[in-house]
Enzyme design. Structure first.
Site, PDB file in Angstrom:
ATOM      1  N   GLU A  50       1.050  -1.403   0.008  1.00  0.00           N
ATOM      2  CA  GLU A  50       0.018   0.138   0.019  1.00  0.00           C
ATOM      3  C   GLU A  50       0.644   1.076  -0.130  1.00  0.00           C
ATOM      4  OE1 GLU A  50      -2.698  -0.645   3.170  1.00  0.00           O
ATOM      5  OE2 GLU A  50      -3.600  -2.360   2.332  1.00  0.00           O
ATOM      6  N   HIS A  99     -10.564  -6.139  -2.454  1.00  0.00           N
ATOM      7  CA  HIS A  99     -11.717  -5.763  -1.583  1.00  0.00           C
ATOM      8  C   HIS A  99     -12.797  -4.971  -2.272  1.00  0.00           C
ATOM      9  CE1 HIS A  99      -9.258  -6.925   1.893  1.00  0.00           C
ATOM     10  NE2 HIS A  99      -8.261  -6.114   1.616  1.00  0.00           N
ATOM     11  N   GLU A 113      -6.436 -10.483  -1.363  1.00  0.00           N
ATOM     12  CA  GLU A 113      -7.147 -10.440  -0.222  1.00  0.00           C
ATOM     13  C   GLU A 113      -8.704 -10.276  -0.629  1.00  0.00           C
ATOM     14  OE1 GLU A 113      -5.779  -6.953   2.117  1.00  0.00           O
ATOM     15  OE2 GLU A 113      -3.764  -7.444   1.623  1.00  0.00           O
TER      16      GLU A 113
HETATM   17  O1  G3I Z   1      -4.908  -7.750  18.762  1.00  0.00           O
HETATM   18  C1  G3I Z   1      -5.688  -6.518  19.394  1.00  0.00           C
HETATM   19  C2  G3I Z   1      -6.344  -7.156  20.760  1.00  0.00           C
HETATM   20  O2  G3I Z   1      -5.435  -7.448  21.706  1.00  0.00           O
HETATM   21  C3  G3I Z   1      -7.330  -5.880  21.105  1.00  0.00           C
HETATM   22  O3  G3I Z   1      -8.116  -6.234  22.067  1.00  0.00           O
HETATM   23  C4  G3I Z   1      -8.341  -5.668  19.906  1.00  0.00           C
HETATM   24  C5  G3I Z   1      -9.187  -4.429  20.560  1.00  0.00           C
HETATM   25  O4  G3I Z   1      -9.384  -3.704  19.121  1.00  0.00           O
HETATM   26  O5  G3I Z   1      -7.450  -5.300  18.771  1.00  0.00           O
HETATM   27  C6  G3I Z   1      -6.538  -6.470  18.400  1.00  0.00           C
HETATM   28  O6  G3I Z   1      -6.064  -5.938  17.463  1.00  0.00           O
HETATM   29  C7  G3I Z   1      -6.599  -5.698  16.197  1.00  0.00           C
HETATM   30  C8  G3I Z   1      -6.244  -6.709  15.051  1.00  0.00           C
HETATM   31  O7  G3I Z   1      -6.698  -6.506  13.878  1.00  0.00           O
HETATM   32  C9  G3I Z   1      -6.317  -8.215  15.566  1.00  0.00           C
HETATM   33  O8  G3I Z   1      -7.894  -8.515  15.321  1.00  0.00           O
HETATM   34  C10 G3I Z   1      -6.618  -4.194  15.576  1.00  0.00           C
HETATM   35  O9  G3I Z   1      -7.245  -3.477  16.562  1.00  0.00           O
HETATM   36  C11 G3I Z   1      -7.116  -4.018  14.235  1.00  0.00           C
HETATM   37  O10 G3I Z   1      -6.930  -2.823  13.764  1.00  0.00           O
HETATM   38  C12 G3I Z   1      -6.587  -5.149  13.151  1.00  0.00           C
HETATM   39  O11 G3I Z   1      -7.277  -4.853  11.852  1.00  0.00           O
HETATM   40  C13 G3I Z   1      -6.606  -5.670  10.879  1.00  0.00           C
HETATM   41  C14 G3I Z   1      -6.168  -4.362   9.886  1.00  0.00           C
HETATM   42  O12 G3I Z   1      -5.537  -5.199   8.898  1.00  0.00           O
HETATM   43  C15 G3I Z   1      -5.341  -3.501  10.422  1.00  0.00           C
HETATM   44  O13 G3I Z   1      -4.872  -2.663   9.491  1.00  0.00           O
HETATM   45  C16 G3I Z   1      -7.426  -6.536  10.262  1.00  0.00           C
HETATM   46  O14 G3I Z   1      -7.720  -7.942  11.238  1.00  0.00           O
HETATM   47  C17 G3I Z   1      -7.054  -6.998   8.919  1.00  0.00           C
HETATM   48  O15 G3I Z   1      -7.794  -8.076   8.349  1.00  0.00           O
HETATM   49  C18 G3I Z   1      -6.679  -6.038   8.104  1.00  0.00           C
HETATM   50  O16 G3I Z   1      -5.958  -6.596   7.082  1.00  0.00           O
HETATM   51  C19 G3I Z   1      -5.560  -5.506   5.970  1.00  0.00           C
HETATM   52  C20 G3I Z   1      -4.387  -6.151   5.358  1.00  0.00           C
HETATM   53  O17 G3I Z   1      -3.396  -6.266   6.126  1.00  0.00           O
HETATM   54  C21 G3I Z   1      -3.821  -4.950   4.077  1.00  0.00           C
HETATM   55  N1  G3I Z   1      -4.963  -4.806   3.069  1.00  0.00           N
HETATM   56  C22 G3I Z   1      -6.346  -4.416   3.902  1.00  0.00           C
HETATM   57  C23 G3I Z   1      -6.616  -5.546   4.980  1.00  0.00           C
HETATM   58  C24 G3I Z   1      -8.132  -5.059   5.444  1.00  0.00           C
HETATM   59  O18 G3I Z   1      -8.102  -3.939   6.132  1.00  0.00           O
END
Ligand code: G3I
Length: 304
Positions: A127, A205, A234
């Site tokens: 990205e 997406h 993805e």
């Molecule tokens: O691990 C913590 C946990 O300890 C906490 O309690 C919880 C509370 O919100 O958050 C948890 O972390 C989250 C993590 O996912 C694991 O579930 C983060 O807040 C959350 O921001 C994170 O989101 C991820 C996101 O990328 C972050 O940018 C998504 O799971 C993941 O699917 C998403 O994937 C991205 C690709 O890497 C790049 N392309 C876009 C795609 C979708 O957004």
């Protein structure tokens, strides 16, 4: 064949999913993963904040769990992602200039070395381009270290793990537009100058505001023509029923029509596993039942 992975394999391709380590103990989740998929992408576990929470001290536990599962089911691993403006640990967010450049390069080298020989394809850089019509690089702390940050990341990854395919991965680049044109120009330039790049990932997406672009296949093909593999990395598609099923079938057919499109990854298993706050964008419902979208994707893989 009767599963996504086996059907893709018959076409010389893989069919993968994003995996969350903490869900591997869920038997419904694991059952589908083990049965259907022959590639996995750690959804968050290989990102900078997860693998280097403190500068110079690396933590691979959750990512290693996913790699071990992949090995046990004979699946490939797509590494995601070595250098990205998002999900950086706090210490990196506070760096700039040479200190950040060196920290990024050390990160790429350390993580790629830890997984040397175990990764089919690495999202080396994720990205890095801006949305909209500018065709510019995204402004980020990494970009502010100098425009060459992307190529030095690719060179470091190649040096650390020469067997891994090295990919550039992005979203809103699925059709031909200013952003994908800019990525195209970068890949063309890298190929011309011998910067090591092997593949381009198209996140794909899709939702009702930005559905499958009509020139999706043509866009994949123009990148493939540069001499790189292309991968759908993805995939998820908002919606339900027949419309969603048709879109999944179209995405699969677009990949199959491009010789160098060597794999498709969906971004999660069940609708309830999706990163999207609401919606039903995946192939299995919250209970793990196959949706119409699953059947359409499978049929398309099998030539239907
Ligand atoms: O691990 C913590 C946990 O300890 C906490 O309690 C919880 C509370 O919100 O958050 C948890 O972390 C989250 C993590 O996912 C694991 O579930 C983060 O807040 C959350 O921001 C994170 O989101 C991820 C996101 O990328 C972050 O940018 C998504 O799971 C993941 O699917 C998403 O994937 C991205 C690709 O890497 C790049 N392309 C876009 C795609 C979708 O957004």
């Amino acid at each position: 064949a009767t599963t996504l992975g086996a059907s893709a394999a018959e076409k010389g391709r893989y069919f993968g999913t994003a995996v969350a380590a903490y869900k591997l103990s869920d038997s419904t989740y694991s059952g589908i993963l083990n049965r259907e998929f022959n590639s996995v992408t750690p959804e968050n576990e290989m990102k900078w904040d997860a693998t280097e929470p403190t500068q110079g001290s690396f933590s691979y536990g959750s990512a290693d769990q996913i790699v071990a599962r992949a090995k046990s089911i004979g699946a490939k691993v797509r590494g995601h992602a070595l250098a990205w403006h998002s999900q950086q640990p706090g210490w990196a967010q506070n760096l700039s200039g040479t200190a950040l450049r060196n920290a990024m390069l050390n990160h790429v080298t350390q993580v790629a070395t830890h997984y040397k020989g175990q990764i089919d394809s690495w999202d080396v850089v994720n990205e890095a381009f801006a949305d909209g019509g500018s065709g510019a690089r995204r402004d980020s702390n990494l970009q502010r270290t100098g425009n060459d940050w992307i190529e030095v990341a690719f060179r470091a990854a190649r040096a650390a793990d020469p067997a891994a395919k090295l990919c550039y991965n992005d979203y809103n680049t699925d059709g031909q537009n200013a952003k994908s044109n800019a990525v195209f120009a970068m890949v063309q330039d890298f190929k011309a100058r011998g910067v090591p790049i092997d593949c381009v990932g198209f996140q794909s997406h899709f939702n009702s505001q930005s559905p499958l672009p009509s020139d999706y296949q043509a866009n994949l093909q123009r990148f493939a023509n540069l001499g790189v593999d292309v991968q759908i990395t993805e995939l998820d598609i908002e919606g339900s029923g027949t419309a969603q099923a048709n879109s999944y079938a179209s995405a699969v057919r677009a990949c199959l029509a491009v010789t160098r499109c060597n794999g498709i990854t969906v971004w999660g298993i069940r609708d309830s596993d999706s990163w999207r706050a609401s919606g039903t964008p995946l192939l299995f419902d919250g209970s793990g039942n196959k949706k119409a979208a699953y059947t359409a994707a499978l049929d398309a893989l099998n030539g239907g």
